[in-house]
Design a protein around this motif. Sequence first.
Motif, PDB file in Angstrom:
ATOM      1  N   SER A 102     -38.766  -7.375 -66.636  1.00  0.00           N
ATOM      2  CA  SER A 102     -37.449  -7.730 -67.163  1.00  0.00           C
ATOM      3  C   SER A 102     -36.407  -7.769 -66.047  1.00  0.00           C
ATOM      4  CB  SER A 102     -37.037  -6.722 -68.238  1.00  0.00           C
ATOM      5  OG  SER A 102     -35.763  -7.040 -68.743  1.00  0.00           O
ATOM      6  N   ARG A 103     -36.482  -6.801 -65.150  1.00  0.00           N
ATOM      7  CA  ARG A 103     -35.547  -6.772 -64.013  1.00  0.00           C
ATOM      8  C   ARG A 103     -35.799  -7.972 -63.090  1.00  0.00           C
ATOM      9  NH1 ARG A 103     -31.019  -6.959 -62.171  1.00  0.00           N
ATOM     10  NH2 ARG A 103     -30.762  -6.327 -60.024  1.00  0.00           N
ATOM     11  N   HIS A 104     -37.056  -8.278 -62.825  1.00  0.00           N
ATOM     12  CA  HIS A 104     -37.379  -9.443 -61.990  1.00  0.00           C
ATOM     13  C   HIS A 104     -36.852 -10.731 -62.629  1.00  0.00           C
ATOM     14  CE1 HIS A 104     -39.716  -7.473 -58.913  1.00  0.00           C
ATOM     15  NE2 HIS A 104     -40.520  -6.924 -59.805  1.00  0.00           N
ATOM     16  N   LEU A 105     -37.009 -10.849 -63.945  1.00  0.00           N
ATOM     17  CA  LEU A 105     -36.506 -12.028 -64.648  1.00  0.00           C
ATOM     18  C   LEU A 105     -34.984 -12.109 -64.552  1.00  0.00           C
ATOM     19  CD1 LEU A 105     -38.829 -11.925 -67.780  1.00  0.00           C
ATOM     20  CD2 LEU A 105     -38.873 -13.646 -65.954  1.00  0.00           C
ATOM     21  N   LEU A 124     -44.384 -20.249 -64.055  1.00  0.00           N
ATOM     22  CA  LEU A 124     -43.498 -21.110 -64.832  1.00  0.00           C
ATOM     23  C   LEU A 124     -43.571 -22.577 -64.415  1.00  0.00           C
ATOM     24  CD1 LEU A 124     -40.383 -18.789 -65.157  1.00  0.00           C
ATOM     25  CD2 LEU A 124     -42.109 -19.307 -66.899  1.00  0.00           C
ATOM     26  N   LYS A 125     -44.180 -22.867 -63.278  1.00  0.00           N
ATOM     27  CA  LYS A 125     -44.281 -24.275 -62.877  1.00  0.00           C
ATOM     28  C   LYS A 125     -45.185 -25.053 -63.831  1.00  0.00           C
ATOM     29  CE  LYS A 125     -48.004 -23.941 -59.494  1.00  0.00           C
ATOM     30  NZ  LYS A 125     -48.330 -23.959 -58.072  1.00  0.00           N
ATOM     31  N   ASN A 126     -46.020 -24.338 -64.587  1.00  0.00           N
ATOM     32  CA  ASN A 126     -46.909 -24.980 -65.557  1.00  0.00           C
ATOM     33  C   ASN A 126     -46.264 -25.141 -66.926  1.00  0.00           C
ATOM     34  OD1 ASN A 126     -49.096 -25.143 -63.701  1.00  0.00           O
ATOM     35  ND2 ASN A 126     -49.437 -22.962 -63.997  1.00  0.00           N
ATOM     36  N   GLY A 127     -45.034 -24.674 -67.070  1.00  0.00           N
ATOM     37  CA  GLY A 127     -44.339 -24.782 -68.353  1.00  0.00           C
ATOM     38  C   GLY A 127     -43.728 -23.459 -68.754  1.00  0.00           C
ATOM     39  N   ARG A 128     -42.925 -23.511 -69.781  1.00  0.00           N
ATOM     40  CA  ARG A 128     -42.212 -22.310 -70.215  1.00  0.00           C
ATOM     41  C   ARG A 128     -43.165 -21.261 -70.755  1.00  0.00           C
ATOM     42  NH1 ARG A 128     -39.130 -22.780 -75.824  1.00  0.00           N
ATOM     43  NH2 ARG A 128     -40.949 -23.067 -77.133  1.00  0.00           N
ATOM     44  N   MET A 129     -42.743 -20.014 -70.650  1.00  0.00           N
ATOM     45  CA  MET A 129     -43.553 -18.890 -71.124  1.00  0.00           C
ATOM     46  C   MET A 129     -42.640 -17.860 -71.771  1.00  0.00           C
ATOM     47  SD  MET A 129     -46.086 -18.178 -67.865  1.00  0.00           S
ATOM     48  CE  MET A 129     -47.045 -16.932 -68.712  1.00  0.00           C
ATOM     49  N   SER A 130     -43.189 -17.143 -72.729  1.00  0.00           N
ATOM     50  CA  SER A 130     -42.424 -16.054 -73.334  1.00  0.00           C
ATOM     51  C   SER A 130     -42.419 -14.863 -72.376  1.00  0.00           C
ATOM     52  CB  SER A 130     -43.043 -15.639 -74.670  1.00  0.00           C
ATOM     53  OG  SER A 130     -44.270 -14.963 -74.463  1.00  0.00           O
ATOM     54  N   ALA A 131     -41.449 -13.996 -72.560  1.00  0.00           N
ATOM     55  CA  ALA A 131     -41.365 -12.792 -71.736  1.00  0.00           C
ATOM     56  C   ALA A 131     -42.651 -11.971 -71.858  1.00  0.00           C
ATOM     57  CB  ALA A 131     -40.151 -11.957 -72.134  1.00  0.00           C
ATOM     58  N   ASP A 174     -47.749  -9.821 -69.554  1.00  0.00           N
ATOM     59  CA  ASP A 174     -49.206  -9.666 -69.646  1.00  0.00           C
ATOM     60  C   ASP A 174     -49.928 -10.060 -68.364  1.00  0.00           C
ATOM     61  OD1 ASP A 174     -48.975  -8.739 -72.224  1.00  0.00           O
ATOM     62  OD2 ASP A 174     -49.512 -10.651 -73.164  1.00  0.00           O
ATOM     63  N   ARG A 175     -49.305 -10.840 -67.501  1.00  0.00           N
ATOM     64  CA  ARG A 175     -49.938 -11.317 -66.274  1.00  0.00           C
ATOM     65  C   ARG A 175     -49.829 -10.336 -65.111  1.00  0.00           C
ATOM     66  NH1 ARG A 175     -51.245 -16.890 -66.221  1.00  0.00           N
ATOM     67  NH2 ARG A 175     -51.153 -17.569 -68.369  1.00  0.00           N
ATOM     68  N   PHE A 176     -49.086  -9.238 -65.305  1.00  0.00           N
ATOM     69  CA  PHE A 176     -48.831  -8.311 -64.200  1.00  0.00           C
ATOM     70  C   PHE A 176     -49.220  -6.888 -64.580  1.00  0.00           C
ATOM     71  CE2 PHE A 176     -45.998 -11.881 -63.606  1.00  0.00           C
ATOM     72  CZ  PHE A 176     -46.111 -12.140 -62.244  1.00  0.00           C
ATOM     73  N   VAL A 211     -33.118 -10.979 -62.074  1.00  0.00           N
ATOM     74  CA  VAL A 211     -32.777 -11.410 -60.722  1.00  0.00           C
ATOM     75  C   VAL A 211     -32.972 -12.916 -60.573  1.00  0.00           C
ATOM     76  CG1 VAL A 211     -33.426 -11.219 -58.272  1.00  0.00           C
ATOM     77  CG2 VAL A 211     -33.245  -9.156 -59.680  1.00  0.00           C
ATOM     78  N   LEU A 212     -34.058 -13.440 -61.126  1.00  0.00           N
ATOM     79  CA  LEU A 212     -34.310 -14.881 -61.071  1.00  0.00           C
ATOM     80  C   LEU A 212     -33.249 -15.660 -61.844  1.00  0.00           C
ATOM     81  CD1 LEU A 212     -38.188 -14.847 -61.494  1.00  0.00           C
ATOM     82  CD2 LEU A 212     -36.920 -15.559 -59.443  1.00  0.00           C
ATOM     83  N   LYS A 213     -32.801 -15.100 -62.977  1.00  0.00           N
ATOM     84  CA  LYS A 213     -31.745 -15.752 -63.752  1.00  0.00           C
ATOM     85  C   LYS A 213     -30.424 -15.732 -62.998  1.00  0.00           C
ATOM     86  CE  LYS A 213     -30.623 -15.185 -67.910  1.00  0.00           C
ATOM     87  NZ  LYS A 213     -30.259 -14.620 -69.206  1.00  0.00           N
ATOM     88  N   GLU A 214     -30.089 -14.600 -62.385  1.00  0.00           N
ATOM     89  CA  GLU A 214     -28.850 -14.483 -61.616  1.00  0.00           C
ATOM     90  C   GLU A 214     -28.820 -15.495 -60.476  1.00  0.00           C
ATOM     91  OE1 GLU A 214     -28.535 -10.401 -60.382  1.00  0.00           O
ATOM     92  OE2 GLU A 214     -28.509  -9.699 -62.461  1.00  0.00           O
ATOM     93  N   ALA A 215     -29.978 -15.785 -59.909  1.00  0.00           N
ATOM     94  CA  ALA A 215     -30.079 -16.762 -58.821  1.00  0.00           C
ATOM     95  C   ALA A 215     -30.153 -18.189 -59.378  1.00  0.00           C
ATOM     96  CB  ALA A 215     -31.296 -16.465 -57.954  1.00  0.00           C
ATOM     97  N   ASP A 216     -30.149 -18.325 -60.690  1.00  0.00           N
ATOM     98  CA  ASP A 216     -30.201 -19.619 -61.370  1.00  0.00           C
ATOM     99  C   ASP A 216     -31.517 -20.360 -61.112  1.00  0.00           C
ATOM    100  OD1 ASP A 216     -28.951 -21.199 -63.256  1.00  0.00           O
ATOM    101  OD2 ASP A 216     -27.986 -22.483 -61.767  1.00  0.00           O
ATOM    102  N   LEU A 217     -32.566 -19.603 -60.803  1.00  0.00           N
ATOM    103  CA  LEU A 217     -33.876 -20.214 -60.567  1.00  0.00           C
ATOM    104  C   LEU A 217     -34.642 -20.444 -61.863  1.00  0.00           C
ATOM    105  CD1 LEU A 217     -34.891 -18.217 -57.400  1.00  0.00           C
ATOM    106  CD2 LEU A 217     -34.392 -20.670 -57.515  1.00  0.00           C
ATOM    107  N   ILE A 218     -34.287 -19.685 -62.907  1.00  0.00           N
ATOM    108  CA  ILE A 218     -34.915 -19.856 -64.210  1.00  0.00           C
ATOM    109  C   ILE A 218     -33.839 -19.868 -65.290  1.00  0.00           C
ATOM    110  CG2 ILE A 218     -37.114 -18.801 -63.532  1.00  0.00           C
ATOM    111  CD1 ILE A 218     -36.239 -16.271 -65.071  1.00  0.00           C
ATOM    112  N   ARG A 219     -34.229 -20.384 -66.438  1.00  0.00           N
ATOM    113  CA  ARG A 219     -33.365 -20.382 -67.623  1.00  0.00           C
ATOM    114  C   ARG A 219     -34.122 -19.697 -68.746  1.00  0.00           C
ATOM    115  NH1 ARG A 219     -32.222 -26.605 -66.837  1.00  0.00           N
ATOM    116  NH2 ARG A 219     -30.459 -26.477 -65.424  1.00  0.00           N
ATOM    117  N   ASP A 220     -33.375 -19.133 -69.664  1.00  0.00           N
ATOM    118  CA  ASP A 220     -34.023 -18.535 -70.832  1.00  0.00           C
ATOM    119  C   ASP A 220     -33.450 -19.127 -72.103  1.00  0.00           C
ATOM    120  OD1 ASP A 220     -31.533 -17.325 -70.821  1.00  0.00           O
ATOM    121  OD2 ASP A 220     -32.292 -15.339 -71.290  1.00  0.00           O
ATOM    122  N   LYS A 221     -34.274 -19.084 -73.150  1.00  0.00           N
ATOM    123  CA  LYS A 221     -33.860 -19.585 -74.459  1.00  0.00           C
ATOM    124  C   LYS A 221     -34.483 -18.697 -75.520  1.00  0.00           C
ATOM    125  CE  LYS A 221     -33.825 -23.688 -77.347  1.00  0.00           C
ATOM    126  NZ  LYS A 221     -34.243 -25.090 -77.486  1.00  0.00           N
TER     127      LYS A 221
END
Length: 94
Positions: free
Chosen positions: A44-47, A22-29, A34-36, A49-59
Amino acid sequence: MGLQNTMKALSDPIRREILNLLKNGRMSAGDIVDRFEVTGASISRHLSVLKEADLIRDKREGKYIYYELNASVLEEIMLWIADLKGEEGNDQKK
């Protein structure tokens, strides 16, 4: 932001790799999945956890959800670590 949630989120290598992507820009779920070589449910669970920690945002845009870094939280963590490192340096000089 809870530091405990942040550290928990950063402790997993898959979540750290998601942040690197994500440091290169936003990405779809879907693009992230597809990268893993793990299930979409796992990513989805990893995302979550990252959202709960406020490290990422979703739109949501139509039927897609896009994720991006929350740089302000990452900057706070870096400042905290830099300050902590400075404190250690001072202790070692004594």
